[in-house]
Design a protein around this motif. Structure first.
Motif, short mmCIF file in Angstrom:
data_model
loop_
_atom_site.label_atom_id
_atom_site.label_comp_id
_atom_site.label_asym_id
_atom_site.label_seq_id
_atom_site.Cartn_x
_atom_site.Cartn_y
_atom_site.Cartn_z
N THR A 80 -5.99 0.61 3.12
CA THR A 80 -5.31 1.55 2.23
C THR A 80 -5.21 1.09 0.75
N GLY A 81 -5.92 -0.02 0.56
CA GLY A 81 -6.18 -0.56 -1.08
C GLY A 81 -7.36 -1.50 -0.83
N CYS B 6 3.21 -3.84 6.48
CA CYS B 6 1.88 -4.37 5.70
C CYS B 6 1.17 -5.23 6.86
N ARG C 121 -9.62 2.37 8.37
CA ARG C 121 -9.95 2.19 6.69
C ARG C 121 -8.84 1.47 6.01
N ARG D 253 -4.12 -3.20 4.31
CA ARG D 253 -3.95 -2.29 5.26
C ARG D 253 -2.35 -2.19 5.58
N SER D 254 -1.80 -0.95 5.38
CA SER D 254 -0.58 -0.94 5.74
C SER D 254 -0.13 0.44 6.60
N TYR D 255 0.64 0.14 7.60
CA TYR D 255 0.84 1.35 8.70
C TYR D 255 2.16 1.74 7.96
#
Lengths: 409, 225, 446
Positions: free
Chosen positions: B58-59, B19, B56, B13-15
């Protein structure tokens, strides 16, 4: 549970609820007031127009006839080509007379007419013609004249003379006197209130104008004027003229009547009516525009205050989402809230708007107003429109709240 | 059927450029009490949010209770949360204008329909039978947290998430809350994932993972205490 | 213009197909195919029957509607009577057999197509060549079918429709569609029948029971009896009959037992089950309530029809050997119902159009469908008047039968043995003279 949620949220935040409520009430009341007035104006105007129940006026043409029409020609009106479209007509003979009653002397107009005359024309069905048929809006207190020396007096004249039903009025014209018994007082809202109406035959004797008539009002069923009807009959081809003649335009009926009344000129009164009609239309569209503007303004006010309260409530919404409320459930809460506010707001708006309309019509139009039934649903619906138009953006905002961001920590 | 209630593979999960969670492989067997430790900003809250369907990834892959969370719509995630997950927050996050019992009933309402008797019973179970009609402002921190627990377990979730549930509590209340959770877990048999930076609180679990800078750095297994 | 007129009917058809598709979701394809075929077939049949002189397509459609309404009554009573015994109100695949489903779909779509095309007047249809018309009908049917399929896909899969809900919605939509067509409307005839029924009943009981006592019946009692003869009785009686079936169905749905959940220990599961059942019940109330609104719309449309001219197709008539045209007052056509009845009389090359009308003052009159001055475009009947199509002049009904102006030219006739007798020669000659005169004028002007 939904109800409990709503109840508590109302009680907890009275200020922001009140703000929304006031915006909605404003919108609904302005819409109610404006639409109510415009409806009332239309109504008043329509009444006014209906008082021209007769839509054709026959007058002596300036050129011939010596200023009068002949009473003998009147039955011919029932024999013209458009006879079935002519629903009624009534002759008038006017003259200035000195009235005296109860010791008062006043100058006024004596008007001879048919009230309800049985007209028999050879080869036609007998019919009843006269004021009673052509001017149904006349409000007569008492009765209609039956005998030759009975008369009805216009309300204003009656007031001046101080005469009442059952009394007598003495009319004097150039030394000739006639005593009328007053059987009715008539209120019409027009110039007729200054007149005394007597049977035509008596008036003709009084004015010493036997067999003469000053003007005839004719009421005819006509079709609305269109581009073709506006054309000048004199410039039409033969075929066009045929069609124009056999179409019941007010002009063609007028022409038809004019042909049988010797020395007459027929004027369709629709010209006045249509001018007033277009004025009315403009006034109405102005009112509508103002109403829409007012509604838009209050919708924006609703939107702003809801947005503000949404910012305040975002933790709550985020929490609801976090414990599993989906978009429908969130929307149900906010729409339910708006629904309640707008129903109550609509009702209050209706009451306020009704008062407002009364005040406006008293001060501006100088008439009282009877609020029509359809204003209530109009108020409720405009409240809904304002509320929902105003809550679209805040609701979208609420649905886009991400619980993770708001509930940090 | 996989024996794991939670299975992640390369979960990230990255914003933007930051990361928050580096690729993470984690399996949690059903019924386990997992403590997640780390400094603030280590990604432990991010992990909890991902697992609870609040956020959610991101990968990577994420399966919770056999459900592929990446494939669910927003409303699907909401349904997943209401049926499957109970959450206890550090700040309690109770609706301020609702009473204790109404706060619990609200969770029932979003799940299916409210049932006052059941909500009362749940509050009695957490020892608040006498404070049903009090609003959150009238409750102490520990009591508020117990309302929060009642709300979290009212819909019989398979997964209970705790985000520093004792962070704001004194020692006595902490023990009380933890005891309560342990007892409830004994009855309801849910899986617990608890984020904390308190070693003592973490020790209540079966297993502890340590996160640092979004990476799993250490894992330790407790024996029964 | 045509399209605007058809919009409500096509919308009704769309909703109808949507309901059918969702109800028979397992046989979506065959239902879609059947309904598109049914729509076209209904339209074709009505077109065909209308092109034939004697047969009236309206009787067929009206009986279909009547049967549908009776069936709705039957279903509504049945679901109340056998609430939990029969699974008619449950939506399980096998309850309605495939044959029944397809047959029902076909009939419903047939009626919908027929009603829609019946809305269009002959003159509007005459502007199309027949082949194009058929093609357009099929295309429209396919579009409606496609639209319904599309909408059905958009509809949440949680919304299910039970056979009962389907029946009530389909019948209500058909009745709504029919209510805007004077000849197909069921509500007005229904209230009329109720009124007549009450009238007869009161009358007969008076005759059999009370005749000797008539003088003793107090005026107060007469007031109540008088009320029974009033128009309101018919209207409200009709309303009751009209709205009862959906109300009954709604009652049946709402009084259905909820599943017993006492044995489930876990609260969350228990609530979930109960909430699901409640939601299901509310969903199933939706269609009966929707139908109630639709039926109210139908009753409204029937009570306040949009002003349209009543203009029946002229019925061809022949003269007997004596050269007389005889029209019975009663029979297929009730001459004395206050509406104009148009006829077409042909003799060799010559033909004449005329109509028979009972004027409001109770006089029968026979007139040419033309006046002495205008081109013979004919007349249509509106409220209290007839209108000349050529010059758009309204002629009050009271004056029909009198010569002059743009009034229809009257024809002498006699009444013999409950029939109107017209001399064919006079008729054809009058028509000839009138029409010749008016067309000569017109052409002379060119």
């Amino acid at each position: 549970m939904l109800f409990r949620l709503l109840k508590n949220s109302f009680l907890k935040r009275p200020k922001s609820v009140l703000l929304v409520f006031i915006s909605i009430v404003m919108g609904a009341s302005v819409a109610t007031a404006f639409l109510g007035i415009s409806g009332e104006i239309s109504h008043k105007m329509a009444l006014e127009l209906r008082s021209y129940g007769a839509n054709i006026l026959l007058e002596p043409s300036a050129v011939e006839g010596g200023g009068f029409l002949r009473e003998d020609d009147l039955p011919k009106i029932k024999t013209v080509f458009w006879k079935y479209n002519i629903t009624g007509f009534t002759p008038y003979l006017f003259g200035v007379a000195d009235f005296s009653a109860n010791g008062k002397r006043e100058r006024g107009i004596v008007s001879g007419t048919w009230f309800a005359k049985n007209l028999e024309v050879a080869g036609e069905e007998p019919s009843v013609q006269g004021v009673r048929g052509i001017a149904p809006w006349w409000d007569v207190q008492g009765g209609w004249p039956a005998g030759p020396d009975e008369a009805i007096v216009g309300a204003a004249l009656a007031k001046r003379l101080g005469s009442a039903i059952g009394g007598h009025v003495e009319a004097t014209v150039r030394g000739k006197q006639q005593r009328f018994q007053v059987v009715g007082i008539v209120t019409t809202g027009g110039y007729e209130e200054e007149q005394l109406f007597a049977p035509l035959i008596t008036t003709q004797e009084l004015l010493q104008l036997p067999g003469k008539v000053s003007r005839v009002q004719v009421s005819a069923l006509t079709v609305p004027m269109d581009a073709f009807g506006m054309k000048n009959p004199a410039q039409m081809t033969k075929e066009e003229y045929e069609k124009w003649y056999c179409t019941a335009y007010v002009t063609s009926v007028a022409k038809n009547v004019e042909e049988v009344m010797a020395g007459s000129r027929a004027k369709p009164i629709w010209q006045i009516a249509s001018a007033e009609g277009s004025l009315l239309k403009k006034l109405n569209s102005l009112m509508l525009l103002l109403t829409i503007l007012a509604l838009v303004a209050s919708a924006m006010a609703v939107s702003t205050s809801l947005m503000a309260s949404m910012a305040e409530r975002s933790p709550e919404i985020a929490l609801m989402k976090a414990i599993g409320a989906d978009r429908y459930q969130i929307s149900a809460i906010f729409i339910g809230e708006t629904l309640i506010i707008s129903v109550i707001g609509g009702m209050v708006g209706y009451l306020l708007g009704d008062q407002l309309a009364g005040i406006i019509s008293r001060t501006v139009f100088n008439s009282t107003i009877a609020s029509p039934f359809w204003l209530f649903p109009t108020a409720i619906i405009s409240a809904f429109v304002v509320a929902f138009a105003g809550s679209v953006a805040p609701l979208r905002r609420a649905l886009s709240i991400e619980p993770v961001r708001v509930l940090k920590g | 059927m996989s024996p794991y209630i939670i299975e992640t593979g390369g979960l990230t999960r990255s914003y933007g450029d930051i990361c928050a969670l580096k690729p993470l492989d984690l399996q949690v067997p059903e019924g386990e009490w997992l403590s997640v430790m780390g400094h603030s900003g280590s990604g432990k809250s991010t992990l909890m949010n991902l697992v609870g369907g609040l956020d959610r990834p991101t990968g990577g892959t994420l399966q919770v209770g056999g459900e592929n969370l990446l494939a669910l719509t927003e409303d699907g995630l909401a349904r997943f949360r209401r049926n499957f997950v109970g959450i206890i927050f550090q700040q309690h996050h109770l609706v301020p204008y609702l009473t204790a019992i109404e706060n619990v009933m609200m969770a029932q309402y979003f799940h299916s329909m409210p049932d006052e008797a059941e909500a009362r019973h749940a509050l009695e179970r957490v020892g608040l039978g006498h404070r049903l009609k009090n609003r959150p402002g009238e409750l102490s921190g520990g009591e508020q947290q117990r309302v929060c627990i009642a709300r979290a377990i009212i819909n019989s979730p398979k997964l209970l998430l705790g985000d520093e549930p004792t962070g704001n509590l004194d020692h006595k209340s902490t023990i009380m809350v933890m005891e309560l959770l342990k007892e409830l877990r004994g009855e309801e048999r849910f899986t617990v994932i608890m984020v904390t930076h308190n070693q003592d609180v973490a020790a209540w679990g079966d297993r502890t993972i340590h996160l640092d800078d979004g990476m799993l750095v250490r894992e330790e297994r407790m024996n029964c205490q | 213009m045509i399209a605007v007129k058809l919009i409500p009917h096509l919308l009704a058809a769309l909703c109808l197909l949507l309901v059918l598709l969702r109800c028979f979701a397992s046989r979506r394809k065959s239902v879609l195919l059947t309904s598109v075929c049914g729509l076209s077939a209904g339209a074709f049949t009505v077109l065909l029957l209308r092109s034939m002189p004697v047969v009236s397509p309206y009787l067929l459609l009206k009986s279909l509607l009547g049967v549908g309404f009776l069936a709705l009554w039957g279903v509504s009573v049945a679901v109340n009577y056998r609430k939990n015994a029969v699974a008619l109100d449950k939506n399980e695949g096998g309850i309605v057999s495939s044959v029944a489903a397809l047959a029902g779909t076909l009939l419903a779509a047939f009626a919908a197509g027929g009603i829609a095309i019946a809305k269009l007047s002959d003159t509007a249809l005459a502007t199309f060549p027949p082949v194009l018309l058929l093609l357009v009908v099929v295309i429209v049917a396919v579009i409606v079918g496609g639209g319904a399929t599309f909408l059905e896909k958009q509809l949440s899969p949680r919304v299910t429709i039970t056979p009962v809900g389907m029946v009530v919605a389909v019948v209500a939509l058909l009745l709504f569609s029919a209510s805007s067509i004077l000849r197909l409307d069921l509500f007005s005839p229904l209230s009329m029948k109720v009124m007549k029924g009450v009238h007869d009943l009161v009358h007969q009981s008076m005759e059999s029971v009370l005749i000797p006592d008539h003088v003793f019946v107090r005026p107060v009692v007469w007031k109540y009896i008088g009320f029974l003869f009033g128009k309101e009785v018919g209207f409200w009686g009709g309303m009751v009959i009209w709205f009862t079936p959906p109300v009954l169905i709604a009652l049946a749905v709402s009084s259905r037992k909820l599943p017993s959940v006492g044995h489930i220990r876990q609260g969350a599961q228990r609530r979930k089950l109960l909430a699901g059942a409640l939601r299901e019940q509310r969903l199933q109330l939706l269609l009966p309530l929707f139908s109630l609104c639709v039926l109210a719309g139908a009753a409204y449309q029937s009570s306040f029809p949009t002003v349209e001219y009543w203009d029946p197709k002229p019925i061809p008539v022949v003269a007997n050997e004596g050269g007389m045209i005889i029209l019975p007052k009663k029979g297929d056509i009730l001459l004395e119902d206050g509406k104009i009845h148009k006829y077409l009389f042909k003799q060799k090359e010559r033909e004449a159009r005329f109509f028979v009308l009972l004027t409001p003052d109770g006089q029968l009159t026979v007139d040419l469908d033309a006046c002495a001055i205008c081109k013979p475009d004919g007349y249509g009947q509106a409220e209290g008047s007839v209108i000349c199509y050529y010059c758009k002049t309204l002629i009050p009904l009271d004056t029909v039968g009198k010569p002059g102006g743009c009034n229809p030219v009257p024809i002498p006739f006699t009444v013999k043995d409950d029939a109107v007798v017209i001399d064919a020669l006079t008729l054809i000659n009058t028509w000839g003279a009138t029409v010749q005169a008016t067309t000569r004028v017109k052409e002379g002007g060119k």
